[in-house]
Write a protein that holds these residues in place. Structure first.
Motif, short mmCIF file in Angstrom:
data_model
loop_
_atom_site.label_atom_id
_atom_site.label_comp_id
_atom_site.label_asym_id
_atom_site.label_seq_id
_atom_site.Cartn_x
_atom_site.Cartn_y
_atom_site.Cartn_z
N ARG A 107 48.98 57.10 25.08
CA ARG A 107 48.99 55.64 24.96
C ARG A 107 47.61 55.07 25.25
N ALA A 108 46.93 55.61 26.25
CA ALA A 108 45.59 55.13 26.60
C ALA A 108 44.61 55.38 25.45
N LEU A 109 44.75 56.50 24.78
CA LEU A 109 43.87 56.80 23.63
C LEU A 109 44.10 55.79 22.51
N ALA A 110 45.36 55.42 22.29
CA ALA A 110 45.67 54.42 21.27
C ALA A 110 45.10 53.05 21.66
N LEU A 111 45.21 52.71 22.94
CA LEU A 111 44.66 51.44 23.41
C LEU A 111 43.14 51.41 23.24
N ALA A 112 42.49 52.54 23.51
CA ALA A 112 41.03 52.59 23.43
C ALA A 112 40.54 52.23 22.03
N ALA A 120 50.72 48.51 33.96
CA ALA A 120 49.69 47.71 33.30
C ALA A 120 48.92 48.60 32.32
N GLU A 121 48.33 47.96 31.33
CA GLU A 121 47.50 48.65 30.34
C GLU A 121 46.22 47.86 30.13
N GLY A 122 45.17 48.55 29.74
CA GLY A 122 43.91 47.86 29.47
C GLY A 122 43.00 48.69 28.59
N ALA A 143 37.95 49.44 31.01
CA ALA A 143 39.38 49.59 30.78
C ALA A 143 40.18 49.62 32.08
N GLU A 144 39.69 50.36 33.09
CA GLU A 144 40.41 50.46 34.35
C GLU A 144 40.55 49.09 35.02
N VAL A 159 45.61 56.39 34.52
CA VAL A 159 45.38 57.35 33.44
C VAL A 159 44.33 56.74 32.52
N VAL A 160 43.17 57.41 32.40
CA VAL A 160 42.02 56.85 31.71
C VAL A 160 41.46 57.87 30.71
N THR A 161 41.01 57.39 29.57
CA THR A 161 40.52 58.31 28.53
C THR A 161 39.15 58.88 28.84
#
Length: 345
Positions: free
Chosen positions: A13-18, A42-44, A54-55, A73-75
């Protein structure tokens, strides 16, 4: 340290958000904050230069103290330096995050080291999660960060006997439609395309990326013109979707393009410009489109690249050979030992 299925899912999900963030000076990064039970809190993602990373973007969506005991969880490995914003590693520590899971390591001399800082503060850290996907997401940025300049592709089209044009200067078309379509696909995947003023004045190229039907690709590289001669006001390059950038010095151009966030530079400027980049050792990939045509004469695809003796030859590693219609595309890279020799010459 093991990683749970929930954390892996959050990384996807984080990769898609990035990917929602812009390409540029900073990498595309996404983040997901998980509760101790694995729920998404939360997402960013990073929205561009000067905006929260992002964090911090994700943490800002939580009430004060709500991030304590959570997992981030961070890319990309959280940064460890102060630039336009503060260090993300410190922000996570101060928010009370208990665990950080990241994908790709940050290679930056100034920005790297976030994982070590987190561990020193007692935060559990797991790196390298879905690392192939994490690296692929920001591959261009990683290369540009490591080199301190864009990744540079030098392209030319030539006859079988190494000529770029006939004796009268005509060169359209040495290669066939399949090869030309491949060039435009590659243009569309780069950040900027560079040509010399000689090519601009002789051929009046638009420096756009087009489909075989003539339509513009959705992504267009920024046009760059290198040279000292004036470019006419009605030149096709001036009608490009992006305003062209003009430079009269190769090294200044490369440095400024890197500062502008250009990660991939496509050099397609004729024998003079191609040779200048090779002579300076400023290349990471060569695309030699070769047609089964004989032209003879002295219109060589390359001019002087600083090789006076066979011992100084630029040795390359062939990455692939592809047949495109009747033509061949040879993709080659400098050998690591040859690159060191060039830089020391």
């Amino acid at each position: 340290m093991s990683v749970s299925a929930v954390e892996r899912s959050a990384m996807r999900r984080a990769l898609a958000l990035a990917r929602r963030g812009p390409r540029g000076v900073n990498p595309q990064v996404g983040a997901v904050i998980l509760s101790p039970d694995g729920d998404v809190l939360a997402e960013g993602w990073h929205h561009g230069v000067g905006t929260p990373h992002a964090e911090v973007d994700a943490l800002s969506q939580l009430a004060p103290g709500a991030a304590r005991g959570t997992t981030a969880v961070v890319t990309l490995e959280p940064c460890n330096h102060t630039g336009h914003t503060g260090p993300c590693a410190l922000a996570l520590i101060e928010a009370g995050v208990a665990r950080v899971v990241y994908s790709a390591e940050d290679p930056g001399v100034r920005s790297g080291g976030g994982a070590a800082r987190l561990r020193a503060a007692g935060v559990d850290v797991a790196g390298g999660v879905l690392v192939d996907d994490g690296v692929a997401l920001i591959d261009d940025w990683l290369v540009a960060t490591r080199l301190g300049r864009p990744y540079i592709t030098v392209k030319w089209a030539q006859s079988l006997d190494g000529r770029a044009a006939a004796s009268d200067g005509t060169s359209r078309w040495i290669t066939g439609p399949a090869a030309r379509a491949d060039v435009h696909e590659r243009r569309a995947s780069t950040d900027a395309i560079l040509a010399g003023t000689g090519t601009i004045l002789a051929d009046d190229p638009a420096l756009t990326a087009r489909t075989p039907a003539g339509a513009l690709h959705e992504h267009q590289p920024i046009p760059v013109v290198l040279g000292t001669r004036a470019v006419p006001a009605d030149a096709a390059v001036r009608r490009h979707p992006h305003p062209p950038l003009f430079y009269d010095d190769l090294h200044v151009a490369v440095a400024d393009l890197h500062a502008r966030g250009i990660h991939r530079l496509f050099v397609e400027g004729g024998p003079t410009v191609a040779s200048a980049f090779l002579r300076a050792g400023l290349y990471d990939e060569i695309l030699a489109y070769t047609a089964p045509v004989l032209l003879g004469g002295d219109r060589l695809a390359l001019t002087d690249i600083g090789v006076a003796t066979i011992g100084a030859a630029r040795r390359l590693r062939v990455a692939s050979i592809e047949k495109l219609g009747d033509d061949l595309l040879i993709v080659a890279h400098p050998r690591p030992d040859a690159t060191r020799a060039e830089r020391s010459s």
